[in-house]
Design a protein around this motif. Structure first.
Motif, mmCIF file in Angstrom:
data_model
loop_
_atom_site.group_PDB
_atom_site.id
_atom_site.type_symbol
_atom_site.label_atom_id
_atom_site.label_comp_id
_atom_site.label_asym_id
_atom_site.label_seq_id
_atom_site.Cartn_x
_atom_site.Cartn_y
_atom_site.Cartn_z
ATOM 1 N N GLN A 228 3.924 -41.401 -16.948
ATOM 2 C CA GLN A 228 3.829 -42.290 -15.786
ATOM 3 C C GLN A 228 2.374 -42.623 -15.487
ATOM 4 O O GLN A 228 1.523 -41.730 -15.450
ATOM 5 C CB GLN A 228 4.474 -41.637 -14.566
ATOM 6 N N GLY A 229 2.110 -43.908 -15.290
ATOM 7 C CA GLY A 229 0.763 -44.366 -14.971
ATOM 8 C C GLY A 229 0.043 -44.888 -16.206
ATOM 9 O O GLY A 229 0.522 -44.785 -17.332
ATOM 10 N N ASP A 230 -1.127 -45.466 -15.992
ATOM 11 C CA ASP A 230 -1.935 -46.010 -17.075
ATOM 12 C C ASP A 230 -2.949 -44.962 -17.518
ATOM 13 O O ASP A 230 -4.017 -44.814 -16.931
ATOM 14 C CB ASP A 230 -2.641 -47.286 -16.611
ATOM 15 N N HIS A 231 -2.608 -44.212 -18.556
ATOM 16 C CA HIS A 231 -3.455 -43.142 -19.076
ATOM 17 C C HIS A 231 -3.765 -43.363 -20.546
ATOM 18 O O HIS A 231 -3.912 -42.405 -21.310
ATOM 19 C CB HIS A 231 -2.774 -41.784 -18.901
ATOM 20 N N ARG A 232 -3.881 -44.616 -20.979
ATOM 21 C CA ARG A 232 -4.048 -44.916 -22.397
ATOM 22 C C ARG A 232 -5.284 -44.257 -23.001
ATOM 23 O O ARG A 232 -5.184 -43.638 -24.077
ATOM 24 C CB ARG A 232 -4.116 -46.428 -22.617
ATOM 25 N N GLU A 233 -6.420 -44.376 -22.352
ATOM 26 C CA GLU A 233 -7.661 -43.835 -22.918
ATOM 27 C C GLU A 233 -7.577 -42.321 -23.084
ATOM 28 O O GLU A 233 -7.942 -41.772 -24.120
ATOM 29 C CB GLU A 233 -8.872 -44.202 -22.036
ATOM 30 N N ARG A 234 -7.104 -41.651 -22.045
ATOM 31 C CA ARG A 234 -7.006 -40.188 -22.087
ATOM 32 C C ARG A 234 -6.016 -39.732 -23.162
ATOM 33 O O ARG A 234 -6.284 -38.797 -23.913
ATOM 34 C CB ARG A 234 -6.579 -39.650 -20.726
ATOM 35 N N VAL A 235 -4.872 -40.421 -23.265
ATOM 36 C CA VAL A 235 -3.859 -40.054 -24.261
ATOM 37 C C VAL A 235 -4.396 -40.273 -25.674
ATOM 38 O O VAL A 235 -4.190 -39.436 -26.562
ATOM 39 C CB VAL A 235 -2.554 -40.859 -24.024
ATOM 40 N N ILE A 236 -5.110 -41.373 -25.899
ATOM 41 C CA ILE A 236 -5.674 -41.645 -27.224
ATOM 42 C C ILE A 236 -6.669 -40.556 -27.612
ATOM 43 O O ILE A 236 -6.647 -40.044 -28.740
ATOM 44 C CB ILE A 236 -6.320 -43.045 -27.257
ATOM 45 N N GLU A 237 -7.543 -40.162 -26.679
ATOM 46 C CA GLU A 237 -8.509 -39.093 -26.945
ATOM 47 C C GLU A 237 -7.807 -37.789 -27.303
ATOM 48 O O GLU A 237 -8.172 -37.116 -28.267
ATOM 49 C CB GLU A 237 -9.398 -38.857 -25.729
ATOM 50 N N LEU A 238 -6.796 -37.424 -26.522
ATOM 51 C CA LEU A 238 -6.081 -36.169 -26.760
ATOM 52 C C LEU A 238 -5.352 -36.184 -28.105
ATOM 53 O O LEU A 238 -5.356 -35.182 -28.820
ATOM 54 C CB LEU A 238 -5.089 -35.913 -25.628
ATOM 55 N N LEU A 239 -4.735 -37.313 -28.443
ATOM 56 C CA LEU A 239 -4.006 -37.389 -29.711
ATOM 57 C C LEU A 239 -4.958 -37.328 -30.905
ATOM 58 O O LEU A 239 -4.629 -36.734 -31.936
ATOM 59 C CB LEU A 239 -3.163 -38.666 -29.769
ATOM 60 N N LYS A 240 -6.127 -37.926 -30.785
ATOM 61 C CA LYS A 240 -7.103 -37.862 -31.878
ATOM 62 C C LYS A 240 -7.606 -36.446 -32.080
ATOM 63 O O LYS A 240 -7.802 -36.004 -33.213
ATOM 64 C CB LYS A 240 -8.270 -38.810 -31.610
ATOM 65 N N LYS A 241 -7.817 -35.698 -30.989
ATOM 66 C CA LYS A 241 -8.241 -34.304 -31.090
ATOM 67 C C LYS A 241 -7.112 -33.425 -31.628
ATOM 68 O O LYS A 241 -7.357 -32.497 -32.393
ATOM 69 C CB LYS A 241 -8.670 -33.776 -29.718
ATOM 70 N N LYS A 242 -5.891 -33.707 -31.201
ATOM 71 C CA LYS A 242 -4.741 -32.848 -31.485
ATOM 72 C C LYS A 242 -4.297 -32.884 -32.933
ATOM 73 O O LYS A 242 -4.060 -31.864 -33.556
ATOM 74 C CB LYS A 242 -3.589 -33.266 -30.583
ATOM 75 N N GLY A 243 -4.116 -34.089 -33.485
ATOM 76 C CA GLY A 243 -3.512 -34.186 -34.798
ATOM 77 C C GLY A 243 -4.330 -34.991 -35.779
ATOM 78 O O GLY A 243 -5.400 -35.506 -35.476
ATOM 79 N N SER A 244 -3.814 -35.050 -36.977
ATOM 80 C CA SER A 244 -4.479 -35.794 -38.047
ATOM 81 C C SER A 244 -3.824 -37.153 -38.215
ATOM 82 O O SER A 244 -3.622 -37.627 -39.320
ATOM 83 C CB SER A 244 -4.397 -34.993 -39.342
ATOM 84 N N TRP A 245 -3.500 -37.795 -37.090
ATOM 85 C CA TRP A 245 -2.826 -39.073 -37.123
ATOM 86 C C TRP A 245 -3.827 -40.202 -36.870
ATOM 87 O O TRP A 245 -4.834 -40.005 -36.212
ATOM 88 C CB TRP A 245 -1.732 -39.162 -36.043
ATOM 89 N N THR A 246 -3.477 -41.377 -37.345
ATOM 90 C CA THR A 246 -4.225 -42.567 -36.995
ATOM 91 C C THR A 246 -3.676 -43.053 -35.672
ATOM 92 O O THR A 246 -2.489 -43.343 -35.566
ATOM 93 C CB THR A 246 -4.039 -43.656 -38.075
ATOM 94 N N VAL A 247 -4.524 -43.131 -34.649
ATOM 95 C CA VAL A 247 -4.085 -43.504 -33.301
ATOM 96 C C VAL A 247 -4.716 -44.840 -32.946
ATOM 97 O O VAL A 247 -5.930 -45.020 -33.091
ATOM 98 C CB VAL A 247 -4.483 -42.442 -32.260
ATOM 99 N N LYS A 248 -3.872 -45.783 -32.512
ATOM 100 C CA LYS A 248 -4.358 -47.107 -32.134
ATOM 101 C C LYS A 248 -3.791 -47.489 -30.777
ATOM 102 O O LYS A 248 -2.694 -47.094 -30.427
ATOM 103 C CB LYS A 248 -3.911 -48.154 -33.148
ATOM 104 N N GLN A 249 -4.567 -48.313 -30.057
ATOM 105 C CA GLN A 249 -4.070 -48.868 -28.811
ATOM 106 C C GLN A 249 -3.338 -50.158 -29.132
ATOM 107 O O GLN A 249 -3.869 -51.016 -29.814
ATOM 108 C CB GLN A 249 -5.212 -49.136 -27.836
ATOM 109 N N ALA A 250 -2.119 -50.279 -28.656
ATOM 110 C CA ALA A 250 -1.313 -51.472 -28.894
ATOM 111 C C ALA A 250 -1.244 -52.273 -27.609
ATOM 112 O O ALA A 250 -1.198 -51.714 -26.515
ATOM 113 C CB ALA A 250 0.092 -51.091 -29.353
ATOM 114 N N GLY A 251 -1.238 -53.572 -27.726
ATOM 115 C CA GLY A 251 -1.169 -54.411 -26.536
ATOM 116 C C GLY A 251 -2.533 -54.621 -25.914
ATOM 117 O O GLY A 251 -3.561 -54.226 -26.457
ATOM 118 N N GLY A 252 -2.535 -55.246 -24.746
ATOM 119 C CA GLY A 252 -3.798 -55.618 -24.089
ATOM 120 C C GLY A 252 -4.364 -54.589 -23.261
ATOM 121 O O GLY A 252 -4.805 -53.661 -23.073
#
Length: 126
Positions: A102-126
């Motif tokens: 819930q809420g707009d947490h895109r930047e924080r979620v992207i940072e956490l996912l990049k630290k957490k796993g070996s996945w390619t993480v991208k922001q989708a949409g505007g």
């Protein structure tokens, strides 16, 4: 007048994917996902890129952050969703292989996912 043979042919092609009694069903054994007899864990199919986006559609203008394409099973998605919600200090859920926070947490979620796993993480949409 149509023959019953053509109707049974079409009926064989369709499969039950949702039931109001049990929710999502397995396309193979046609049981509820929780009672699936196939024995195979159902991982989401994707291109290996985790996409983080924001959506308000169908939520009365309230924004949520969506995380799609994470290559984890249902239990792994629930654990990751719980960790993301705690880090953002927000509520949310996991539905159909998509983590909603819930809420707009895109930047924080992207940072956490990049630290957490070996996945390619991208922001989708505007």
């Amino acid at each position: 007048m149509k023959s019953s043979k053509s109707l049974s042919g079409l009926g064989a092609l369709s499969g039950l994917v949702y039931s109001t009694d049990s929710g999502r069903t397995c396309p193979e054994c046609r049981q509820a996902k929780a009672d699936c007899r196939c024995g195979r864990p159902q991982l989401p199919k994707g291109d290996g890129i985790v996409r983080v986006s924001r959506e308000t559609k169908g939520r009365a203008g309230k924004g949520v952050t969506l995380v799609k394409g994470v290559p984890l099973d249902e239990a792994g998605l629930i654990a990751l969703g719980k960790e993301l919600k705690a880090a953002c200090g927000s509520g949310g859920t996991v539905k159909d292989g998509v983590i909603e926070v819930q809420g707009d947490h895109r930047e924080r979620v992207i940072e956490l996912l990049k630290k957490k796993g070996s996945w390619t993480v991208k922001q989708a949409g505007g």
